[in-house]
Design an enzyme around this catalytic site. Structure first.
Site, PDB file in Angstrom:
ATOM      1  N   LEU A   3     -22.042 -25.964  34.033  1.00  0.00           N
ATOM      2  CA  LEU A   3     -22.290 -24.691  34.683  1.00  0.00           C
ATOM      3  C   LEU A   3     -22.796 -23.645  33.686  1.00  0.00           C
ATOM      4  O   LEU A   3     -23.649 -22.820  34.008  1.00  0.00           O
ATOM      5  CB  LEU A   3     -20.995 -24.211  35.352  1.00  0.00           C
ATOM      6  CG  LEU A   3     -21.152 -23.247  36.506  1.00  0.00           C
ATOM      7  CD1 LEU A   3     -22.091 -23.785  37.551  1.00  0.00           C
ATOM      8  CD2 LEU A   3     -19.804 -22.944  37.123  1.00  0.00           C
ATOM      9  N   CYS A   4     -22.273 -23.710  32.449  1.00  0.00           N
ATOM     10  CA  CYS A   4     -22.679 -22.690  31.480  1.00  0.00           C
ATOM     11  C   CYS A   4     -24.148 -22.869  31.075  1.00  0.00           C
ATOM     12  O   CYS A   4     -24.851 -21.900  30.811  1.00  0.00           O
ATOM     13  CB  CYS A   4     -21.763 -22.694  30.264  1.00  0.00           C
ATOM     14  SG  CYS A   4     -20.931 -24.224  29.973  1.00  0.00           S
ATOM     15  N   THR A   5     -24.607 -24.122  31.030  1.00  0.00           N
ATOM     16  CA  THR A   5     -26.029 -24.362  30.747  1.00  0.00           C
ATOM     17  C   THR A   5     -26.874 -23.759  31.859  1.00  0.00           C
ATOM     18  O   THR A   5     -27.869 -23.078  31.612  1.00  0.00           O
ATOM     19  CB  THR A   5     -26.307 -25.878  30.674  1.00  0.00           C
ATOM     20  OG1 THR A   5     -25.404 -26.452  29.752  1.00  0.00           O
ATOM     21  CG2 THR A   5     -27.731 -26.152  30.238  1.00  0.00           C
ATOM     22  N   ASN A  49     -26.718 -19.878  31.468  1.00  0.00           N
ATOM     23  CA  ASN A  49     -27.192 -19.164  30.281  1.00  0.00           C
ATOM     24  C   ASN A  49     -28.334 -19.797  29.514  1.00  0.00           C
ATOM     25  O   ASN A  49     -29.143 -19.089  28.938  1.00  0.00           O
ATOM     26  CB  ASN A  49     -26.032 -18.954  29.309  1.00  0.00           C
ATOM     27  CG  ASN A  49     -25.000 -18.050  29.897  1.00  0.00           C
ATOM     28  OD1 ASN A  49     -25.314 -16.944  30.304  1.00  0.00           O
ATOM     29  ND2 ASN A  49     -23.772 -18.533  30.003  1.00  0.00           N
ATOM     30  N   CYS A  74     -16.180 -22.634  34.147  1.00  0.00           N
ATOM     31  CA  CYS A  74     -16.903 -23.612  33.335  1.00  0.00           C
ATOM     32  C   CYS A  74     -15.906 -24.462  32.568  1.00  0.00           C
ATOM     33  O   CYS A  74     -15.434 -24.084  31.508  1.00  0.00           O
ATOM     34  CB  CYS A  74     -17.863 -22.920  32.372  1.00  0.00           C
ATOM     35  SG  CYS A  74     -18.975 -24.093  31.582  1.00  0.00           S
TER      36      CYS A  74
END
Lengths: 477, 182
Positions: A248-250, A253, B110
């Protein structure tokens, strides 16, 4: 006698059968406006099963030891009740093959309607059929084309039909495109299994074989599953590759791929910003939805300098489209129907129990035997019979399970299906549930709504998976 | 050799083999989640809450961190376990607005095992430990809330103050956080 003898008998017997054909067939013949064509058709009807008959009228070294050589087997083939699940790329091929191989009692279920993009490979459909239910059009086509083949369509979800429905089939052939649908069918067939008496052996007459085909691009596979006897879908669920997911962070961001942009829009922006209802699910078949996702993804791709994004890619990701190749479908469907034919007629030993096919680069084909998973949650777990009295309290039952030498549970949790829904009868380790279910301990099984043959699921740390029991009420003496 | 069909064995509509009543069976996901829930071994900072004790597929987890930046807070997560469990991970969302580098303002979390690193051998217990760890060791390298991550990386003291501000209920920058001290 030579070849002529049996061949002649076969033909003459066929002739008599054909003369007594049903009205259906006569009307099918009468439908033909051109009388010359009618004459050709009736010859075709007589000739149609000649080659199938040749297989069923001779024994051979690869036959099942119980192969019954002769007309009976052919007649069984004509009436054996087969359900085809899915009328898409594989389903069309499967249905056609079954009909052309002499299966005469077919049922087909599919929840989809025909889309323009289906027509290149789903050959039972024509341009005029776009928008109509796949199952219905496929059934009509086969009925028209293959005289005397009964095909009944069901335009609905597999989940809309109950155990009673599935139990009525001799064999199920699947041409599905999702793992969850396969698991559902698998679970349904396992739930139909019954045990023989107290020795808890599976009653073979309750086994409904499932032939499962699957394709993805140039690759395909095929499995023959005898629920309860050979590995089921859940035994080998780990073999299915997981869906591609990105951290999700990829997505949030550091997107690098066009896919990252689409996933971000789908996961994060859609629920927040879509101009329709906030809770509206993203519908891959709605061009307005896809266009919205496309525009937002383009913006994001532009922002991060990512190239290679286009409308088709967006549609592919949102709808989770896997590329379909007509020749792969044809290959796998042919293998599926061959297996169906073998299972029904015993003319040859069935595949044990998986085949894979790959023609990405040359042709590779391999079949092998998989083992059952000993602690499979689905199939190692056909309900064991447990004799109880209906007057027994839940507490007595739990004590019985702990003290019974074959189970020796420690501190079990008990669930049951009561009046069509799953209920927690008792769960000792979670304080809030324990408090809510404690009252059940003192109730008798009858008071809890359990009946003769009700199933309970028992989880305990002494066993690697949840165990199910079928309660057999014995008269209290 | 198993012979499945005898030629006489023809099935007809409505002709029921030994009826098992009209009970349904628990699905594979339900059987598995029963086991997972029954065998939860929670850290003392966590409790689970089942709004409907018959529905083990939907529940809440409340974490009360007792050390680290988030000590004294109360954070609620919703768990939705689908029929594909354990082949697919449950959907987990943080329902408490929180100033945290790995949790965004919509409650997306996350955590690797919730998406790309999920494996069917993992359990609900593994996820709970993972979530608890996020409160002990927020990870600025994999940010969902980029601003919070930058502050944590550049100025731990300011990060700590921001967390306190948010937990007491108030604005951090332009974002308002509800009070979540227990």
């Amino acid at each position: 006698m030579g070849l002529g003898g049996p061949y002649g008998t076969c033909l003459s017997r066929l002739n008599t059968t054909q003369l007594m054909l049903s009205n259906d067939d006569r009307s099918a013949v009468a439908d033909c406006k051109n009388s010359q064509k009618a004459a050709v058709d009736s010859t075709n009807i007589i000739r149609r099963w000649q080659n199938i008959q040749k297989i069923l009228r001779r024994a051979g070294p690869f036959c099942h030891p119980d192969f019954d050589v002769g007309q009976n087997t052919f007649e069984f083939l004509r009436k054996v009740k087969v359900l085809v699940i899915g009328a898409g790329g594989l389903g069309c091929e499967i249905l056609k093959n079954l009909a052309m191989m002499g299966f005469g009692n077919l049922h087909i279920i599919d929840m989809d309607t025909i889309d323009l993009s289906n027509l290149n490979r789903q050959f039972l459909f024509r341009l005029k059929d776009v928008g109509r239910p796949k199952a219905e059009v496929a059934a009509e086509f086969i009925r028209k084309r293959v005289a005397n083949c009964n095909v009944k369509p069901y335009y609905m979800k597999i989940q809309d039909l109950d155990q009673e429905f599935y139990r009525s089939f001799n064999l199920i052939v699947c041409g599905l495109d999702s793992i969850s649908a396969r698991r559902w069918v698998n679970g349904m067939l396992l739930s139909i299994l019954t045990c023989d008496g107290m020795d808890n052996e599976i009653d073979v007459s309750s086994v409904i074989p499932m032939v499962d085909g699957g394709t993805e691009g140039f690759k395909g596979n095929l499995r023959v599953i005898l629920p309860g006897l050979t590995p089921c879908i859940d035994c080998t669920i780990d073999l299915y590759p997981p869906q591609t997911t990105y951290p999700l962070c990829t997505l949030a961001n550091t997107p690098r791929l066009p896919e990252h942009c689409v996933e971000y829009v789908k996961l994060v922006l859609w629920p927040k910003e879509n101009p329709w209802d906030k809770n509206a699910p993203l519908d891959g078949d709605d061009p307005m939805h896809i266009s919205w996702v496309y525009e937002k993804s383009m913006e994001r791709a532009y922002q991060y300098g990512i190239t290679g994004l286009n409308y088709r890619l967006v549609q592919g990701i949102v709808k989770n489209i896997i590329p379909a190749v007509a020749s792969t479908n044809a290959t796998i469907a042919a293998a599926c129907v061959t297996e169906a034919f073998k299972l029904v007629t015993n003319c040859c030993l069935p595949l044990s129990n998986q085949m894979i096919f790959n023609d990405v680069d040359g042709i590779y084909c391999y079949s092998y035997t998989m083992d059952m998973k000993e602690d499979c949650v689905s199939c190692s777990n056909h309900a064991k019979n447990l004799e109880v009295k209906s007057s027994m309290t839940l507490n007595d039952l739990i004590k019985h399970l702990c003290e019974n030498p074959s189970y020796q549970f420690d501190s079990p949790a008990v669930m049951a299906y009561v009046e069509g829904r799953l209920k927690t009868l008792y769960m000792p380790n979670i304080p809030s549930i324990e408090a809510a279910t404690r009252v059940n301990l003192k109730k008798s099984l009858a008071e809890l709504g359990l009946q003769h043959k009700s199933e309970i699921a028992v989880a305990d740390k002494t066993s690697p998976s949840t165990v199910t029991f079928s309660l057999l009420f014995i008269s209290a003496k | 050799m198993i012979k499945l069909f005898s030629l006489k064995q023809q099935k007809k509509d409505g002709e029921a083999a030994p009826r098992a009543g009209n009970q349904k069976k628990a699905s594979a996901a339900q059987l598995r989640i029963t086991k997972d829930i029954h065998e939860l071994n929670l850290p003392k900072t966590c409790i689970v809450d089942f709004p409907d004790p018959d529905d083990l597929l939907n529940f809440k987890l409340i974490i009360y961190p007792d050390e680290g930046f988030y000590r004294g807070g109360r954070f609620t997560f919703s768990f939705k376990v689908g029929q594909m469990y354990p082949h697919e991970p449950p959907k987990v969302k943080c329902e408490t607005p929180v100033y945290h580098p790995n949790i965004d303002l919509e409650g997306n979390v996350c955590l690797n095992i919730l998406r790309e690193d999920w494996k069917p051998v993992l359990t609900i217990n593994s996820i709970i430990y993972g979530l608890q760890y996020l409160f002990l060791e927020p990870n600025p390298e994999d940010p969902l809330n980029k601003e919070a991550a930058e502050v944590l990386q550049n100025n731990r003291r300011l990060f700590e103050q921001n967390v306190q501000k948010a937990m007491r209920g108030g604005y951090v920058g332009s974002v308002y956080f509800d009070r979540c001290l227990k």
